[in-house]
Enzyme design. Structure first.
Site, PDB file in Angstrom:
ATOM      1  N   THR A  89     -31.507 -42.061  54.599  1.00 32.21           N
ATOM      2  CA  THR A  89     -30.175 -42.132  54.587  1.00 32.21           C
ATOM      3  C   THR A  89     -29.420 -41.210  55.537  1.00 32.21           C
ATOM      4  OG1 THR A  89     -30.478 -40.089  52.816  1.00 32.21           O
ATOM      5  CG2 THR A  89     -30.601 -42.398  51.947  1.00 32.21           C
TER       6      THR A  89
ATOM      7  N   HIS B 145     -37.872 -39.655  43.279  1.00 27.30           N
ATOM      8  CA  HIS B 145     -37.017 -39.570  44.496  1.00 27.30           C
ATOM      9  C   HIS B 145     -37.713 -39.573  45.826  1.00 27.30           C
ATOM     10  CE1 HIS B 145     -33.441 -40.622  46.533  1.00 27.30           C
ATOM     11  NE2 HIS B 145     -32.438 -40.104  45.592  1.00 27.30           N
TER      12      HIS B 145
END
Length: 782
Positions: free
Chosen positions: A599, A471
């Site tokens: 994000t 990730h």
């Protein structure tokens, strides 16, 4: 020693007759081709750098302006500001050659001025975010400022065909919210979670923070926002990912599945070969910057920074913090099969191998009788271990000799391919098969995925595929784009013959994959301990993949509600019925409208959503009241999502304030409490439709079933969903088996029931309030 002799390109010896030189033509040819390929890439990067630097202008326009400057000068006219004559004064003479040089230099100055004017004009335009808040409901009017803005942006965006990174210099920086605004939004977000006494206490802490230490911390963030490209991303990558000491397996890595309603071939080697080829084509598009940047509404670019590390990347463990290593190039992948590791060349004789040639290599591995050396089968469990323990083992046992060479081979590979020895199955009548499919991709058996690698492609014996991705290097949207592109191309390219093999005939015998050499006896104890730990970890996680086919975004659009808001409200209702309370909810939103954006968090549990959920549980509330309350909750959620995308979120600002406080060694009770709050419901929507090649009307089954991740909290749920067309939604639900309060199967039933209840509510509302009929004569309501 045979391998060492084969690796010698040339040697020489001095004898009484003179020099005796021996060399291997094939190896030298490989070296030559490698150098040529490297220089071609360097030249390509330099050319792309110039093109991106002057975008949205054309490089070719320089020659046009040069021709105009020459024409003006030799026709007796002055260039703007008399630039040609001003430059000519400083040149050695006034000959024709120097006059031409002066014209060219004047044209270059004018051209660069135009380029930078266009570039910074586009950057100023992209800072405007009013369009995000314009209503998109049918019949709604767009404001005049937005209409004018759209017209100018369209002209500048369509002036020149962009490369992948063309817009990077034009993207604005992520804005820094004020502490006052963040405190206001935060208090509003936690109001439904706290009783009056605790809310008053939290309000006091927030006000105290705002009036005291918050001001000092904010000044440091202001300086960082001025100095750095993005005030969040580097700290987010370091402190949320790289400094995390928990295993990557389940806790960090995520997975993606195949298009489960589509089965192109049952041959494992053929599907693996085509997948490798398509992924390498995608890598080539990134390297040559031919991949088109994602454009919102066809004109507003998203940041493409994360694509750079899609391939040839690995996360390397450290004692206190990990690091990301990205290799500029790689001409091999690593294949894992039955506990054995192979280096497989993908570039040979001056070109990338074709699928039929790749299939020959894979079949050699599948047909081989090799058995893993002692400790090799469970070696990858180290990458699923505690990061500090893995770092210590790596430094001790993998920093020299064969282990170091083989480990570097894995870390420098384009990606890892795992040829599993079991099928990836799916059957609507047997939902446990899809659940097992997801589990194999999320964690496998704990040692058949290299969790440190950018991604591991997993291929079942029946030809179905999926991936497990690390990730740190990117968010799920980048991996989803890559995977969506692969699935579409795999279908439309028609790459399989009637027997299920790849089409085409190999032009030559491709190089045989070579086994990686290991000396693992000194670290068998560490491998065994890591295997025990990862086995315990994966046994504590349960996964349920819900296939909701009753309806999808088609019905949601009829209700004039954002599909994402609709599903988030359904999740709020499902969680309240499951847990009997509201909980802090995480929904990931992207901030890629800004340079190097990643994000932001949307908080779906709001005052409006909690009021609607309570109304759904109250039999005395009328259906019309419930509909109005749901519409208000969805509007509030949509506003929160828009704020997050526009840099007005809550959590990344609070996170950065917390990091500054730790650097300054200042303790903040408010930040300590906020950053310790658990996300018991962590959600994310898997994006799709990022490539214009995907046509669900033409190929309705050509869509991945999405992907998922592990639970964030020990007593919570991880929920990922993908709205796959007009009448299909996939939910990937994870939870810990050790928690008595959570159950993935129960929660899946609650989600299904919530979606059914909302549909019934709207259907009743539509029945009670039918749309007025239209007159056939004058078009007015009758």
């Amino acid at each position: 020693m045979a391998e060492a002799h084969a690796a010698v390109a040339f040697s020489f010896a001095i004898t009484h007759e003179g020099f005796d030189i021996n060399y291997d033509h094939e190896v030298l040819n490989l070296v030559w081709n490698s150098g040529v390929r490297s220089w071609k890439k360097r030249l390509g990067r330099a050319r792309n750098g110039v093109r991106n630097g002057v975008y949205p202008a054309h490089i070719q326009s320089l020659w046009l302006i040069s021709a105009i400057a020459l024409g003006l000068h030799f026709a007796g006219y002055q260039a703007p500001f008399d630039l040609t004559n001003r430059i000519l004064v400083h040149l050695p003479s006034n000959t024709i050659n120097w006059q031409v040089t002066a014209c060219f230099l004047a044209a270059l100055v004018v051209w660069l001025s135009i380029c930078f004017t266009m570039r910074y004009t586009l950057k100023l335009l992209l800072m405007y975010k009013g369009w995000m808040y314009e209503s998109r409901a049918p019949g709604s009017r767009v404001s005049l400022p937005t209409m004018l803005w759209v017209a100018v942006v369209r002209v500048l965006s369509s002036w020149n065909k962009p490369g992948l990174y063309s817009f990077q210099g034009s993207l604005p920086r992520l804005p820094l919210p004020s502490v006052k605004d963040t405190m206001s939004r935060y208090l509003r977000s936690v109001r439904p979670l706290l009783d009056d006494e605790n809310y008053t206490r939290m309000e006091r802490l927030a006000n105290e923070f705002e009036q005291t230490i918050g001001k000092k911390l904010q000044w440091y963030l202001i300086l960082k926002s001025w100095w750095s490209t993005n005030y969040v991303s580097d700290w987010w990558e370091e402190y949320v990912y790289l400094r995390g000491r928990s295993p990557l397996c389940v806790n960090s890595n995520f997975y993606g599945t195949d298009a489960i309603f589509m089965n192109l071939t049952n041959k494992q080697a053929a599907r693996a070969a085509n997948v490798i080829s398509l992924l390498l084509n995608f890598r080539r598009l990134i390297e040559h910057q031919e991949l088109q940047p994602i454009m919102v509404q066809g004109m507003i670019p998203l940041c493409s920074w994360q694509y750079e590390r899609t391939f040839n990347t690995a996360r390397v463990p450290g004692l206190e913090t990990d690091r990301i290593i990205h290799y500029r190039d790689s001409n091999h992948i690593v294949v894992l099969h039955k506990g054995c590791y192979y280096k497989m060349l993908i570039y040979y004789k001056g070109r990338i191998l074709r699928p039929c040639e790749l299939q020959v290599q894979i079949e050699e591995i599948l047909k081989g009788k090799a058995t893993p050396v002692e400790g090799e089968e469970h070696l990858a469990a180290l990458t699923a271990w505690n990061r500090s323990k893995w770092a210590e083992a790596r430094n001790t046992f993998f920093s020299w000799g064969a282990n170091q060479t083989s480990l570097r081979t894995i870390e420098s590979a384009a990606f890892v391919l795992s040829l599993d020895d079991e099928p990836f199955e799916f059957d609507l009548a047997r939902p446990e098969l899809l659940d097992n499919f997801g589990k194999k991709l999320l964690h496998g058996n704990g040692y058949n995925r290299w969790f440190d690698k950018c991604f591991t492609v997993c291929v079942g014996t029946n030809g179905r595929v999926g991936f497990n991705a690390e990730h740190t290097w990117s968010d799920a949207a980048i991996a989803s784009h890559m995977w969506e592109n692969l699935i579409v191309d795999d279908l439309v390219s028609d790459g399989y013959d009637e027997s299920g093999n790849t089409k085409g005939t190999p032009e030559f015998q491709p190089p045989t994959p070579t086994r990686l050499a290991w000396d693992l006896k000194p670290c068998l104890a560490q491998i065994e301990e890591a295997t025990i730990d990862v086995t315990k970890l994966i046994n504590e996680v349960n996964l349920r993949i819900l296939v909701h086919q009753d309806y999808g975004k088609g019905f949601m659009k009829k209700c004039r509600i954002s599909p994402d808001a609709y599903i988030q409200m359904a999740l709020q209702l499902a969680y309240y019925r499951d847990a009997g309370r509201f909980s802090l909810t995480y929904e990931a939103s992207m901030t890629r409208l800004f340079r190097e954006g990643r994000t932001e968090t949307v908080r779906p549990c709001t005052i409006e959503s909690s009021a609607w959920v309570k109304a759904m549980q109250n039999p005395n509330t009328t259906n019309d009241e419930r509909v109005k309350m749901l519409q208000a909750a969805c509007d509030r959620h949509q506003l929160g999502y828009q704020d997050a995308m526009c840099g007005r979120g809550i959590d990344r600002h609070l996170f950065c304030l917390y990091v500054v406080s730790k650097y300054l060694e200042v303790d903040s009770p408010f930040l300590n409490e906020v950053l310790s709050e658990p996300w018991r419901l962590s959600t994310s929507q898997t994006p799709h439709g990022q490539t214009p090649k995907m046509d669900l009307k033409k190929h309705p089954n050509c869509i991945s079933a999405g992907g998922g991740f592990g639970p964030v909290a020990d007593d919570g749920y991880g929920v990922s969903y993908i709205i796959a067309g007009e009448n299909l939604i996939f939910f990937h639900i994870s939870a810990k088996t050790t928690c008595q309060q959570t159950d993935v199967h129960r929660f899946a039933q609650n989600i299904s029931q919530a979606l059914t209840d909302i549909r019934s509510m709207f259907e009743q509302h539509m029945k009670d309030h039918p749309k007025p009929a239209k007159s056939l004569t004058n078009g007015k309501s009758t």
